[in-house]
Design a protein around this motif. Structure first.
Motif, short mmCIF file in Angstrom:
data_model
loop_
_atom_site.label_atom_id
_atom_site.label_comp_id
_atom_site.label_asym_id
_atom_site.label_seq_id
_atom_site.Cartn_x
_atom_site.Cartn_y
_atom_site.Cartn_z
N ALA A 133 -1.34 -26.32 11.35
CA ALA A 133 -1.04 -25.97 12.69
C ALA A 133 -2.01 -26.20 13.68
O ALA A 133 -2.79 -26.67 13.74
CB ALA A 133 -1.07 -23.79 13.17
N ARG A 134 -1.21 -26.22 14.98
CA ARG A 134 -2.54 -27.30 16.07
C ARG A 134 -3.49 -25.97 16.58
O ARG A 134 -4.38 -26.27 17.31
CB ARG A 134 -1.69 -27.28 17.28
N ASN A 135 -3.24 -25.00 15.87
CA ASN A 135 -4.10 -23.81 16.45
C ASN A 135 -3.91 -22.20 15.79
O ASN A 135 -3.08 -22.40 15.31
CB ASN A 135 -4.27 -24.11 18.48
N GLU A 180 -0.73 -20.41 16.31
CA GLU A 180 0.40 -20.88 16.11
C GLU A 180 -0.25 -20.71 14.13
O GLU A 180 1.37 -20.74 13.55
CB GLU A 180 0.45 -23.02 16.64
N THR A 233 1.08 -17.38 13.27
CA THR A 233 2.60 -17.33 13.53
C THR A 233 3.66 -17.32 12.59
O THR A 233 4.02 -17.07 11.57
CB THR A 233 2.92 -17.64 14.79
N SER A 234 3.41 -18.52 12.03
CA SER A 234 3.24 -19.42 10.30
C SER A 234 3.14 -18.98 9.35
O SER A 234 3.85 -18.42 8.46
CB SER A 234 3.46 -20.98 10.71
#
Length: 532
Positions: free
Chosen positions: A329-331, A334, A337-338
């Motif tokens: 993820a980018r951060n 994120e 959440t995934s």
């Protein structure tokens, strides 16, 4: 340049012309010719007249021109990891073109987001060249990336690292440079335009696609340009246990539809037993330093290392199937959440387990290809197909029934069956593999090291069992074709002409005729006719 008597073992006029032109880049001794007549599964094959290892595209073009001008076939070879007769000559008058000395990284262009490399460059070398740029190709290599080359991946298609999200290697290609049968060198994509950079594949008909998955039947690849993307800032690891392949596949497909996973694979208990003991998990203690260095802080890295050491591999045997995922993820938000969503999906079908496997895989992604043999030196060969995501259930059920019906046949011949599942973009990937007792070939010894294979070096050939494996693979191929499956590494192994519409086959033959009118580029590959 003079050549040794050994190198002059073959006095064929084309071989003599190649030696006169390329000198030490040509091998014609008996041992080399024997070695290049084998792949991971099929042996022994037809010995090539010679092996050419060009160091420049100009040398490659000269070699092709000399060979085809003398009526000799050209068979491309990359890292040598094929099991589909891809680089084995189908005719006696053939040379093998080994691309591994064409291994330069030509350009890393961070501003325009592409990397250009020679075809013999390994995936390990590509990724090393990108270190510090903050960039990475979408698909960034197979498990065998320490040996496997970019050209080989493009010729046979390939998937693993990054593939659950970004598809196969073909999705990352912007253009290729290829030596055609007459020795001319062509570049596809925008790199083939006058004064343009190789930054896009579009701009007219997609000529790049002609040379992907072709197994060198359309030409000898000497270079390629790959698209770059920002390297994700955050990485997480998850593993789950399941009772059946139906359960694990249901979870994988649901995650694929939401594009949650960068790469992931499911394996049964048998595969876990062989892979855990011979591949990366058993080497976990030696990998701890890599894991620690990969941590964002020394403390965090050491905690990961301790977890790997404590987890070991025995926990994999507690489940019929295990699934191992890398989420990027980018951060941090994120990623959370995934990861949470993956846990929710997997929790409907199985249970979360220690995530040792994906951690170790990522700590050292390109390790020696120990998986070419089983736990006790058994020979290994896989078979595969990809299917639409929506067909996963009927495919899994058909596969289970197929192998259940052949259990007695496999027991009779000492064949041990295992299976791996993946999702690749929007495709469901199924790969059974077989282990059996058989001789260790020079290819295995050279790829793994004599010290590794020494305990089994004297094992006799088991032609009967190997033939039984070939029969089982062929039956599996037909099963998957009947279910609408598609194979990537067609070469001279998987069915192709029989599964194509006549009009599609005619188009392929027309393209082959245009780029290789004498049929001398890897004759027989893709099921195209071998001309005499």
């Amino acid at each position: 340049m003079s050549a040794s008597p050994e190198r002059l073992a073959s006095t064929h006029p084309v071989v003599e012309a190649l030696i006169a032109e390329l000198g030490d880049s040509v091998l014609a001794d008996s041992a080399s010719r024997d070695y290049y007549a084998n792949d991971i599964f099929w042996q022994p094959g037809i010995r090539p007249l010679a092996i050419v290892m060009p160091e420049t595209r100009e040398a490659a073009a000269s070699a092709v021109r000399i060979a085809t001008g003398g009526g000799v076939a050209v068979v491309p070879r990359g890292g040598g990891m094929s099991y589909t007769k891809g680089y084995l000559p189908s005719v006696a008058e053939a040379i093998v073109m080994d691309s591994r000395r064409l291994d330069r990284v030509i350009e890393v262009n961070a501003a325009d987001m592409y990397v250009s490399v020679e075809a013999g460059c390994t995936w390990a070398k590509v990724n090393e060249a990108l270190e510090g740029t903050g960039l990475r190709t979408g698909y960034w290599g197979p498990l065998s990336g320490v040996n496997a080359t970019v050209g080989g991946a493009l010729s046979q298609n390939s998937a693993f690292f990054g593939s659950a999200l970004n598809g196969t290697v073909a999705e990352s290609v912007l253009g290729v440079t290829v030596v055609l049968a007459d020795g001319s060198v062509v570049t596809t994509g925008s790199g083939g335009r006058k004064g343009a950079k190789p930054f896009t594949r579009e701009g007219g008909p997609d000529l790049t696609g002609l040379f992907l998955g072709d197994n060198g039947a359309m030409g000898f690849k000497v270079a390629a340009t790959l698209r770059l993307w920002p390297r994700p800032a955050e990485t997480g690891y998850l593993s789950f246990g399941f009772r059946s392949m139906t359960d694990i596949a249901a979870a994988q497909v649901e995650m694929a539809r939401e594009r949650l996973v960068s790469e992931g694979f499911g394996i049964d208990r048998t595969k876990a037993s062989h892979s855990a003991s011979v591949n990366r998990i058993s080497d976990g203690l030696r990998t701890l330093g890599n894991v620690a260095r990969a941590g964002k802080t020394l403390l965090g890295g050491l905690k990961d290392a301790a977890t790997v050491a404590a987890g070991g591999a025995s926990f994999l045997q507690a489940h019929e199937f295990t699934l191992h995922l890398v989420v990027e993820a980018r951060n941090a938000a994120e990623l959370k959440t995934s990861m949470d969503r993956c846990r929710t999906i997997a929790g409907k079908y199985g249970v979360e387990i220690e995530n040792t496997v994906p951690k170790v895989m990522r700590a050292k992604p390109f390790s020696p290809v120990r998986g070419m043999l089983g736990r006790d030196g058994e020979r290994w060969v896989p078979i595969h197909a990809v299917f639409p995501l929506g067909d996963w259930k009927r495919v899994v059920e058909a596969n289970d029934a197929f192998y259940a019906a052949r259990r007695e046949f496999m027991e009779k011949h000492g064949i041990v069956y295992s299976v791996m599942t993946m999702t690749v973009g929007t495709e469901f990937f199924l790969e059974p593999a077989y282990y059996w007792l058989d001789e260790i070939t020079p290819l295995h010894a050279k790829s793994l090291g004599e010290d590794v294979v020494k305990p089994w070096r004297s094992r006799p050939a088991n032609v009967e069992a190997r033939q039984a494996v070939a029969e089982l693979r062929a039956a599996t191929q037909h099963l998957y074709a009947s279910l609408g499956g598609v194979n990537w590494q067609v070469a001279r192994d998987y069915p192709f002409r029989s599964v194509l519409a006549p009009e599609t086959w005619a188009l392929l033959e027309g393209v082959k005729q245009a780029v290789d009118p004498k049929g001398l580029m890897n004759p027989g590959a893709l099921g195209l006719a071998v001309r005499h």
